[in-house]
Design a protein around this motif. Structure first.
Motif, PDB file in Angstrom:
ATOM      1  N   SER A   1       1.925   6.886   3.215  1.00 27.45           N
ATOM      2  CA  SER A   1       3.276   7.191   2.760  1.00 27.45           C
ATOM      3  C   SER A   1       3.290   7.238   1.238  1.00 27.45           C
ATOM      4  O   SER A   1       2.353   6.773   0.572  1.00 27.45           O
ATOM      5  N   LYS A   2       4.359   7.795   0.688  1.00 32.02           N
ATOM      6  CA  LYS A   2       4.504   7.835  -0.768  1.00 32.02           C
ATOM      7  C   LYS A   2       4.605   6.426  -1.344  1.00 32.02           C
ATOM      8  O   LYS A   2       4.119   6.154  -2.440  1.00 32.02           O
ATOM      9  N   LYS A   3       5.246   5.535  -0.596  1.00 32.87           N
ATOM     10  CA  LYS A   3       5.382   4.162  -1.055  1.00 32.87           C
ATOM     11  C   LYS A   3       4.020   3.497  -1.205  1.00 32.87           C
ATOM     12  O   LYS A   3       3.744   2.838  -2.217  1.00 32.87           O
ATOM     13  N   GLU A   4       3.150   3.658  -0.196  1.00 35.08           N
ATOM     14  CA  GLU A   4       1.806   3.075  -0.283  1.00 35.08           C
ATOM     15  C   GLU A   4       1.010   3.678  -1.429  1.00 35.08           C
ATOM     16  O   GLU A   4       0.256   2.979  -2.110  1.00 35.08           O
ATOM     17  N   ALA A   5       1.183   4.961  -1.664  1.00 33.36           N
ATOM     18  CA  ALA A   5       0.487   5.622  -2.774  1.00 33.36           C
ATOM     19  C   ALA A   5       0.967   5.066  -4.114  1.00 33.36           C
ATOM     20  O   ALA A   5       0.172   4.853  -5.039  1.00 33.36           O
ATOM     21  N   ARG A   6       2.273   4.812  -4.229  1.00 33.42           N
ATOM     22  CA  ARG A   6       2.822   4.258  -5.478  1.00 33.42           C
ATOM     23  C   ARG A   6       2.306   2.839  -5.718  1.00 33.42           C
ATOM     24  O   ARG A   6       1.990   2.473  -6.864  1.00 33.42           O
ATOM     25  N   ILE A   7       2.195   2.063  -4.649  1.00 29.12           N
ATOM     26  CA  ILE A   7       1.686   0.693  -4.779  1.00 29.12           C
ATOM     27  C   ILE A   7       0.246   0.708  -5.272  1.00 29.12           C
ATOM     28  O   ILE A   7      -0.123  -0.043  -6.187  1.00 29.12           O
ATOM     29  N   ASP A   8      -0.575   1.567  -4.678  1.00 33.71           N
ATOM     30  CA  ASP A   8      -1.975   1.683  -5.093  1.00 33.71           C
ATOM     31  C   ASP A   8      -2.056   2.107  -6.564  1.00 33.71           C
ATOM     32  O   ASP A   8      -2.811   1.528  -7.353  1.00 33.71           O
ATOM     33  N   PHE A   9      -1.258   3.100  -6.930  1.00 30.66           N
ATOM     34  CA  PHE A   9      -1.281   3.612  -8.304  1.00 30.66           C
ATOM     35  C   PHE A   9      -0.889   2.520  -9.300  1.00 30.66           C
ATOM     36  O   PHE A   9      -1.533   2.338 -10.336  1.00 30.66           O
TER      37      PHE A   9
END
Length: 359
Positions: free
Chosen positions: A308-316
């Motif tokens: 999800s976009k949320k998981e991608a933002r957390i990783d970033f």
């Protein structure tokens, strides 16, 4: 080599913790204090697996929990009642384990521990076994788990080494992070290390309010944080780092402390993100632990394949803090598929179809 494996609900805590301190991959999750919080709150039984060599030296350790009521913590009264009567949802769970001290016999000792856990699970009608290997372990074997019928989910974390001066570490951070930290300073944010339980209460309120805004069930258990404060914070195994704006808590980072290594266990921010409370709190947390002679900071789990976009933002976000990325494995074994289907259905009826098709 002949090994002796023992599984019990109690251990000599001093001996257990002292041995854990000998290994860099050990964490709070493998201490009796972590288990005690869940025992007092949810009546989850601690499980300790100890492997000793022929001379009586501890060469393998695993601390896990047998959850029976915890599975239903976020569920409605009907689900809790049915789940309890039908003895559904019982789970053996651990994080960042096992800890193996004998590198030469690593595989054999790991097998001893898994055999012991699986035998215990079958004798006690456990529905699931769930766990994760430590990121700093030398053994994250997919084939080992596949051969034992575990399903695997790959996970990652970023671990920042605190071996620099604070100015050097700050200058090594992503440019955007440095900008956000300075913006937080201009917004006159204040950083504080919590020294009383009231701040942990405020942190928990902020956390559950954020869940509510996101449309998630609150699942608040008031006694949990009281027990956590007593068993972890007061014993030196946890610290809560917070950022305030004009006296109001806007960001909190719950950290677990063991052997001079830190794990970021929980993070919460207010809905006012323009103040940059998250970046301000994260930097000042890193700085505080660095200046107090800690060794490393584990940013905690991220999905290496974001769904999800949320998981991608957390990783970033977590990748910006000077850490090295470590991959590790989380895993689950379903021992009773029929009970598992019913358990998931009762836990969240809205997701019954998706849960069943995953099994």
């Amino acid at each position: 080599m002949n090994f002796k494996t023992k599984i019990s609900h109690k251990v000599n805590e001093d001996i257990w913790v002292k041995r854990l301190l000998d290994h860099k991959a050990s964490s709070v999750y493998q201490t009796p204090n972590w288990s005690q919080t869940y025992f007092e709150t949810f009546e989850s039984k601690p499980i300790f697996v100890t492997v000793s060599d022929s001379e009586g030296n501890i060469v393998g350790q695993l601390s896990a929990l047998l959850h029976t009521k915890y599975f239903w913590a976020d569920s409605n009264i009907l689900s809790k009642t049915l789940g309890s009567k039908l003895k559904l949802g019982s789970t053996i769970f651990w994080r960042y384990g096992p800890i193996i001290h004998d590198e030469k016999n690593f595989v054999e000792i790991t097998k001893e521990i898994f055999n012991s856990v699986e035998d215990f699970a079958e004798k006690n009608n456990v529905s699931f076994i769930r766990g994760s290997f430590p990121p700093l372990s030398n053994y994250n074997s997919e084939s080992f788990l596949h051969n034992r019928n575990y399903t695997i989910k790959k996970w990652s974390t970023y671990i920042t080494s605190l071996d620099k001066k604070s100015e050097e570490l700050f200058n090594s951070l992503d440019k955007s992070v440095r900008y956000d930290v300075r913006k937080g300073e201009k917004n006159e944010l204040e950083f504080e290390v919590a020294t009383d339980f009231s701040l942990l209460q405020r942190y928990s309120d902020l956390k559950y309010n954020a869940k509510e805004r996101a449309g998630q069930r609150r699942g608040k258990v008031p006694t949990f944080y009281k027990n956590e404060w007593k068993n972890l914070h007061e014993e030196g195994f946890a610290k809560l780092m917070i950022a305030k704006h004009k006296g109001k808590l806007i960001s909190g980072i719950l950290c677990f402390v063991f052997n001079k290594n830190i794990i970021q266990h929980g993070v919460v921010n207010s809905e006012n993100t323009k103040l940059q409370g998250g970046s301000f709190a994260t930097w000042n947390t890193l700085k505080w632990f660095l200046e107090n002679n800690y060794v490393s900071f584990d940013m905690s789990g991220v999905n290496p394949e974001p769904s999800s976009k949320k998981e991608a933002r957390i990783d970033f976000f977590k990748s910006k803090w000077g850490g090295e990325k470590y991959d590790y494995l989380t895993f689950m074994k379903i021992l009773d598929k029929q009970k598992a289907k019913i358990s998931f259905a009762l836990q969240d009826p809205r997701k019954i179809l998706s849960k069943i098709t995953e099994l």
